[in-house]
Design an enzyme around this catalytic site. Structure first.
Site, short mmCIF file in Angstrom:
data_model
loop_
_atom_site.label_atom_id
_atom_site.label_comp_id
_atom_site.label_asym_id
_atom_site.label_seq_id
_atom_site.Cartn_x
_atom_site.Cartn_y
_atom_site.Cartn_z
N CYS A 82 0.82 -1.21 0.00
CA CYS A 82 0.00 0.00 0.00
C CYS A 82 0.86 1.27 0.00
O CYS A 82 1.44 1.60 -1.03
CB CYS A 82 -1.00 -0.05 1.15
SG CYS A 82 -2.40 1.05 0.88
N HIS A 185 -2.99 -5.34 1.75
CA HIS A 185 -2.27 -5.50 3.02
C HIS A 185 -2.31 -6.95 3.50
O HIS A 185 -3.11 -7.28 4.38
CB HIS A 185 -2.96 -4.68 4.11
CG HIS A 185 -2.90 -3.20 3.94
ND1 HIS A 185 -1.85 -2.44 4.40
CD2 HIS A 185 -3.77 -2.34 3.39
CE1 HIS A 185 -2.08 -1.17 4.14
NE2 HIS A 185 -3.25 -1.08 3.53
N GLU A 187 -0.43 -8.24 5.50
CA GLU A 187 -0.02 -8.21 6.92
C GLU A 187 -1.23 -8.09 7.86
O GLU A 187 -1.08 -8.24 9.06
CB GLU A 187 0.99 -7.08 7.16
CG GLU A 187 0.44 -5.65 7.13
CD GLU A 187 0.31 -5.07 5.72
OE1 GLU A 187 0.35 -5.83 4.73
OE2 GLU A 187 0.14 -3.83 5.62
N1 GLN Z 1 -3.44 6.44 1.13
C1 GLN Z 1 -2.20 6.12 1.76
C2 GLN Z 1 -1.04 6.88 1.13
O1 GLN Z 1 -1.21 7.68 0.31
C3 GLN Z 1 -1.93 4.63 1.73
C4 GLN Z 1 -2.91 3.90 2.60
C5 GLN Z 1 -2.38 2.65 3.19
O2 GLN Z 1 -1.18 2.37 3.23
N2 GLN Z 1 -3.29 1.89 3.74
O3 GLN Z 1 0.08 6.64 1.47
#
Ligand code: GLN
Length: 205
Positions: A82, A185, A187
């Protein structure tokens, strides 16, 4: 490489603990990384989910940005989930103008692609290289990958069915050399198969 590789988790912000727990199931030594000396000792690095703009700022504050860029350029295996995927990308759409890119994967990612209102999206996701059926993928204000360069393998796309709306068919897992990135994710779901895929990459590097 020793029998148990040392895998660091960048521990400036985000879901560090969850990655350490997942890695602990994978027969490696997992450690948080906050300082350049700690970065120097790892055989692979995980960039957690969290907030890429905050992590970018903290990488500069903690004087880790250039050392991390250098290690990645020298071939350090890395896995980003992410926000970590966003950091690893060459180009970000809808990022902050001052956010730094590690540019370890030749791809364009769209930040917060799954929508700002609809914070979360989940689906069953087949991932290339992950055996035993689809991964239950959880996306939280996640990016998706708009396009990849030639050297980038696409490992997963959101199933292209109407129920998945604008996300249908989008690239959400990639690998370039020994760098892996997922928009979701693993994790958070107690399924270590994606972490194992990364550990295999570290062992092979
Ligand atoms: N929207 C977040 C960002 O721009 C990422 C979100 C996440 O890691 N769950 O970094």
């Amino acid at each position: 490489m020793p029998a148990q590789p040392v895998i660091g988790v960048l521990a400036l912000q985000g879901d560090v603990r969850e990655h350490l727990v997942s890695l602990a199931e994978c027969d490696v030594i997992a450690r948080p990384v906050r300082r350049p000396e700690e970065l120097a000792e790892v055989d692979g690095i995980v960039l957690p989910g969290g907030e890429s703009t905050t992590m970018s700022r903290l990488l500069e504050t903690f004087e880790l940005l250039e050392p991390l860029r250098k290690r990645l350029a020298d071939g350090l295996p890395a896995y980003g989930s992410c926000a970590g995927m966003i950091l690893l990308a060459g180009t970000v759409v809808d990022g902050r103008p001052d956010q730094q890119q590690l540019a370890a994967v030749d791809m364009v990612v769209r930040r917060n692609a799954f929508g700002r209102q609809v914070d979360s999206f989940e689906c069953e996701l087949p991932v290339a290289g992950v055996d035993g059926g689809p991964v239950h993928a959880v996306f939280i204000r996640a990016p998706w990958v708009e396009s990849v360069g030639e050297g980038v393998e696409v490992l997963a796309r959101v199933p292209d069915i109407p129920a998945n709306g604008a996300a249908a068919g989008r690239i959400v897992a990639v690998r370039q050399g020994s760098v892996l990135a997922t928009a979701f994710h693993p994790e958070l779901t107690g399924d270590e198969r994606v972490h194992r895929l990364f550990v295999e990459t570290v062992r092979a590097a």
